[in-house]
Design a protein around this motif. Structure first.
Motif, mmCIF file in Angstrom:
data_model
loop_
_atom_site.group_PDB
_atom_site.id
_atom_site.type_symbol
_atom_site.label_atom_id
_atom_site.label_comp_id
_atom_site.label_asym_id
_atom_site.label_seq_id
_atom_site.Cartn_x
_atom_site.Cartn_y
_atom_site.Cartn_z
ATOM 1 N N LEU A 103 34.518 32.326 37.738
ATOM 2 C CA LEU A 103 34.551 30.968 36.968
ATOM 3 C C LEU A 103 36.202 31.374 36.087
ATOM 4 O O LEU A 103 37.341 31.279 36.092
ATOM 5 N N PHE A 104 36.394 33.343 35.826
ATOM 6 C CA PHE A 104 37.214 33.562 35.452
ATOM 7 C C PHE A 104 38.727 34.022 36.349
ATOM 8 O O PHE A 104 39.451 34.269 35.380
ATOM 9 N N LEU B 226 45.458 38.727 33.153
ATOM 10 C CA LEU B 226 44.991 37.853 33.476
ATOM 11 C C LEU B 226 44.419 36.785 32.260
ATOM 12 O O LEU B 226 44.193 35.178 31.914
ATOM 13 N N ARG B 227 43.533 37.411 31.638
ATOM 14 C CA ARG B 227 42.544 36.425 30.245
ATOM 15 C C ARG B 227 44.435 36.203 29.335
ATOM 16 O O ARG B 227 44.473 34.799 29.208
ATOM 17 N N ARG B 228 45.409 37.580 28.984
ATOM 18 C CA ARG B 228 46.436 37.129 28.973
ATOM 19 C C ARG B 228 47.331 35.166 29.156
ATOM 20 O O ARG B 228 47.331 34.999 28.622
ATOM 21 N N TRP C 153 44.612 29.436 27.332
ATOM 22 C CA TRP C 153 44.874 28.538 26.790
ATOM 23 C C TRP C 153 44.026 27.394 27.873
ATOM 24 O O TRP C 153 43.840 26.401 26.715
ATOM 25 N N LEU C 154 43.538 28.229 28.300
ATOM 26 C CA LEU C 154 42.073 27.821 29.211
ATOM 27 C C LEU C 154 41.421 28.074 28.530
ATOM 28 O O LEU C 154 40.694 28.331 27.682
ATOM 29 N N CYS D 217 43.028 21.144 38.657
ATOM 30 C CA CYS D 217 41.465 21.980 39.308
ATOM 31 C C CYS D 217 41.236 23.591 38.284
ATOM 32 O O CYS D 217 39.957 23.696 37.693
ATOM 33 N N ALA D 218 42.481 23.969 37.776
ATOM 34 C CA ALA D 218 42.395 25.013 36.365
ATOM 35 C C ALA D 218 41.625 24.199 35.369
ATOM 36 O O ALA D 218 40.361 25.527 35.590
ATOM 37 N N TRP D 219 41.884 23.501 35.038
ATOM 38 C CA TRP D 219 41.138 23.199 34.083
ATOM 39 C C TRP D 219 39.535 22.994 33.590
ATOM 40 O O TRP D 219 38.771 22.866 33.189
#
Length: 280
Positions: free
Chosen positions: A37-38, A172-174, A178-179, A12-14
């Motif tokens: 989305l973020f 959350l960005r860090r 990898w997404l 789901c995340a990817w």
């Protein structure tokens, strides 16, 4: 069940991040879409990891090692998230400590920290209660009207607590670097944050003054991490500078009433936790 839940969270995340990021629509629509989305993928992964840890390594598995494998993956992910958060907090604390060593002045009624550099710079730095930092170069270079414009812009960042909220978004960005599209969504949020502050300032100051000040501040240095700093010159690479200026000079878009149900789909983030009572 554990590996199925892990695969569900990752898929789901990817998959959600593979959706094309659109930049059309009003600022509010873009903000809600980009923020959703973020936020959704890393929060879903965090809740999945918490659910797997709560379940423990035991359970009915096809192979005995599956429970331990998913359990250690979840523990490792949560531990990495904790370490990243701690490091980010320490970086922010060091930057804030450095800011508080600068001499304090009162400029046009606003307590500020004076940075001894000839380069124009102004920003809110900190967490919930941020500090206004500005340079001697800004005072020497900008006219009184332009100075009022950038000060009002920074008041907007303080009003919206941008440094606090973007600290958590930066974490959350860090965590989700990898997404797919993490950096693109981050830059979009930075741009929309600045457009929101521009619009707030434009209610009381001349938009032309804001646009002129923005052009003058394009070459301002990045002195602090974006996670605890909301600078007037943020998110102004050449390919997006024009968008901010056009938004300033165009007619102001009307604010749409907020709809609390817009974020109801974020409750799906808690879906993995709902499977814990059914674990056996």
């Amino acid at each position: 069940m554990h590996l199925t839940l892990l695969f569900f969270g990752l898929s789901c995340a990817w998959g959600l991040r593979l959706l094309a990021m659109r930049t059309e629509g009003t600022r509010q629509e873009r903000w809600r879409r980009s923020l959703g989305l973020f936020l959704f993928p890393p929060l879903l992964l965090l809740m999945t990891a918490v659910a797997l840890v709560c379940m423990g390594p035991q359970g009915q598995m096809v192979r005995w090692w599956e429970g331990w494998f998913s359990y250690f993956l979840a523990v490792g992910f949560l531990a990495s998230a904790g370490v990243m958060l701690f490091k980010l907090m320490m970086e922010g604390r060091r930057s804030l400590h450095q800011v508080r060593t600068y001499p304090q002045i009162v400029l046009k009624g606003q307590p500020s920290r004076l940075l001894a550099t000839p380069i124009p710079f102004i920003a809110q730095v900190g967490f919930w209660q941020s500090e206004l930092v500005l340079s001697q170069g800004l005072i020497d270079t900008f006219s009184a009207d332009h100075l009022d414009a950038v000060l009002t812009h920074e008041q907007a960042h303080a009003y919206y607590r941008d440094t606090f909220w973007f600290f958590w978004l930066g974490w959350l960005r860090r965590l989700s670097a990898w997404l797919p599209q993490t950096e693109a969504l981050w830059q979009e949020l930075l741009l929309l944050r600045e457009r929101r502050a521009d619009r707030w300032a434009a209610q009381t100051v001349d938009t032309l003054l804001l646009a002129e000040a923005l052009v003058q501040m394009v070459k301002a240095p990045e002195l602090y991490a974006e996670t605890i700093c909301a600078a007037f010159s943020s998110a102004t690479p050449r390919n997006r500078l024009e968008e901010r200026i056009d938004a300033l000079l165009s007619s102001q878009e009307s604010l749409q009433p907020s709809n609390p149900w817009v974020w109801a789909w974020m409750l799906l983030v808690c879906l993995p936790l709902m499977t814990v009572p059914f674990h056996y």
